[in-house]
Design an enzyme around this catalytic site. Sequence first.
Site, PDB file in Angstrom:
ATOM      1  N   GLY A 108      -1.619   4.616  -2.774  1.00  6.79           N
ATOM      2  CA  GLY A 108      -1.409   3.410  -3.573  1.00  6.79           C
ATOM      3  C   GLY A 108      -1.091   2.193  -2.715  1.00  6.79           C
ATOM      4  N   CYS A 128      11.941   4.069  -2.344  1.00  5.07           N
ATOM      5  CA  CYS A 128      11.739   3.173  -1.212  1.00  5.07           C
ATOM      6  C   CYS A 128      12.995   2.403  -0.867  1.00  5.07           C
ATOM      7  CB  CYS A 128      10.621   2.192  -1.548  1.00  5.07           C
ATOM      8  SG  CYS A 128       9.290   2.975  -2.429  1.00  5.07           S
TER       9      CYS A 128
HETATM   10  C1  LIG Z   1       4.386   5.199  -5.524  1.00  4.90           C
HETATM   11  C2  LIG Z   1       3.948   3.803  -5.807  1.00  4.90           C
HETATM   12  C3  LIG Z   1       3.173   3.075  -4.889  1.00  4.90           C
HETATM   13  C4  LIG Z   1       2.822   3.617  -3.524  1.00  4.90           C
HETATM   14  O1  LIG Z   1       1.869   4.637  -3.577  1.00  4.90           O
HETATM   15  P1  LIG Z   1       1.690   5.575  -2.287  1.00  4.90           P
HETATM   16  O2  LIG Z   1       0.517   6.424  -2.614  1.00  4.90           O
HETATM   17  O3  LIG Z   1       2.949   6.360  -2.159  1.00  4.90           O
HETATM   18  O4  LIG Z   1       1.439   4.683  -1.118  1.00  4.90           O
HETATM   19  C5  LIG Z   1       2.765   1.802  -5.234  1.00  4.90           C
HETATM   20  N1  LIG Z   1       3.081   1.259  -6.430  1.00  4.90           N
HETATM   21  C6  LIG Z   1       3.813   1.931  -7.340  1.00  4.90           C
HETATM   22  C7  LIG Z   1       4.113   1.283  -8.654  1.00  4.90           C
HETATM   23  C8  LIG Z   1       4.281   3.219  -7.067  1.00  4.90           C
HETATM   24  O5  LIG Z   1       5.016   3.856  -7.970  1.00  4.90           O
END
Ligand SMILES: *Cc1c(COP(=O)(O)O)cnc(C)c1O
Length: 395
Positions: free
Chosen positions: A70, A324
Amino acid sequence: MQVYADNAATTKISGHALQAMMPCFEKFYGNPSSLHSVGQEAKEVLEDARAKVAACLGCEPREVYFTSGGSEADNQAIISAARFGARKNKKHIISTAFEHHAVLHTLNKLENEGFEITLLDVSNGHNVTAQQVKDAIREDTCLVTCMYANNEIGSILPIAQIGAVCKEAGVPFHTDAVQAVGHLQINVKEQNIDMLSLSGHKFHGPKGVGALYVRRGLPLVNVIEGGAQERGKRAGTENLPGIVGMAAALADACANLEENNKKVTALRDKLIEGLSKIPHCALNGDPVNRLPGNVSFCFEGIEGESLLLLLDMQGVAASSGSACTSGSLDPSHVLLAIGRVHDVAHGSLRLSLSHYNTEEEIDHILKVVPEVVSLLRNMSPVWRDLQTGKREYIL
Ligand SMILES: *Cc1c(COP(=O)(O)O)cnc(C)c1O
């Protein structure tokens, strides 16, 4: 009893997704870019996965670009819109104050490069409105990026309305849908979404894999340079096991969406109702338009970190906000954005559920959370001051 209630941070991989990955290690280990038949077989598996993801989003397979997750998808979408905006001298971007750091930190970087960023206020109702977006759009706006649903407090944004506003104004619209994909009904065409980020490990797929949907015709720059994979927009040999596992998990999630949501929503509502009985607490996030699995509370007079540690000792894996921000002493930017003052924001608890959770597990949480909250309050000098009237209750 062990209860995993941190599904917004990451989820357990489903048995089916894991099974689907295995042949990619043992049989389809070829490089999809290779011309020989071993490579071409892998290429077929890759394209089959792409078609599955596209079907769940309501787009064409060629509009799906696989990424490492993400965060990468968010970075690429925003940087692309910024680069193409700058060429037309459009350097204004609209977003919200409660985005994930993958979005906010990318916007910070662009701000340092001379872009102007408008972060919409979310203190009213713990959500944004399409009208707020409409009012913020200017001649020089090159991107609107609003998350589909918030990862900490569960608010679901009015995405279709925001999409309509952006379409009318001719401004590209990106949504970080990492918390929504596989959990909510999505159709990028009907909702006028131009770009959308998703991540495999938030819907029982593997970690380290995600995707970016980009509407055909919208220009995209690559943030990873190298080979010509993903139509030249994302270099690097494809993570085929990850991609296949993610596609299998997503297909399952979409096929069982209604059934899973019904179950998870009932568990969520039972949890919210039970925890609301604790004195001096407040539910965070939109009470109506809310992710099926999200429960988020602030408890006055306690400290979220201690709450988590004691809950862990009782077998409950939860979070104080987002994975995070843990490790930092600052309260969550999301809770501050919705108007919680520092003291209150520190006493936060997020329980995020999945269809693997059971009613017995909810009963266990409902037994231990009130116990742990009163234990901590009895030790808290802040709570004593509240009780003696030296300090005033906020919640
Ligand atoms: C977990 C998350 C991300 C990051 O995704 P990753 O695959 O862990 O890099 C970004 N945006 C939101 C809203 C998330 O919950």
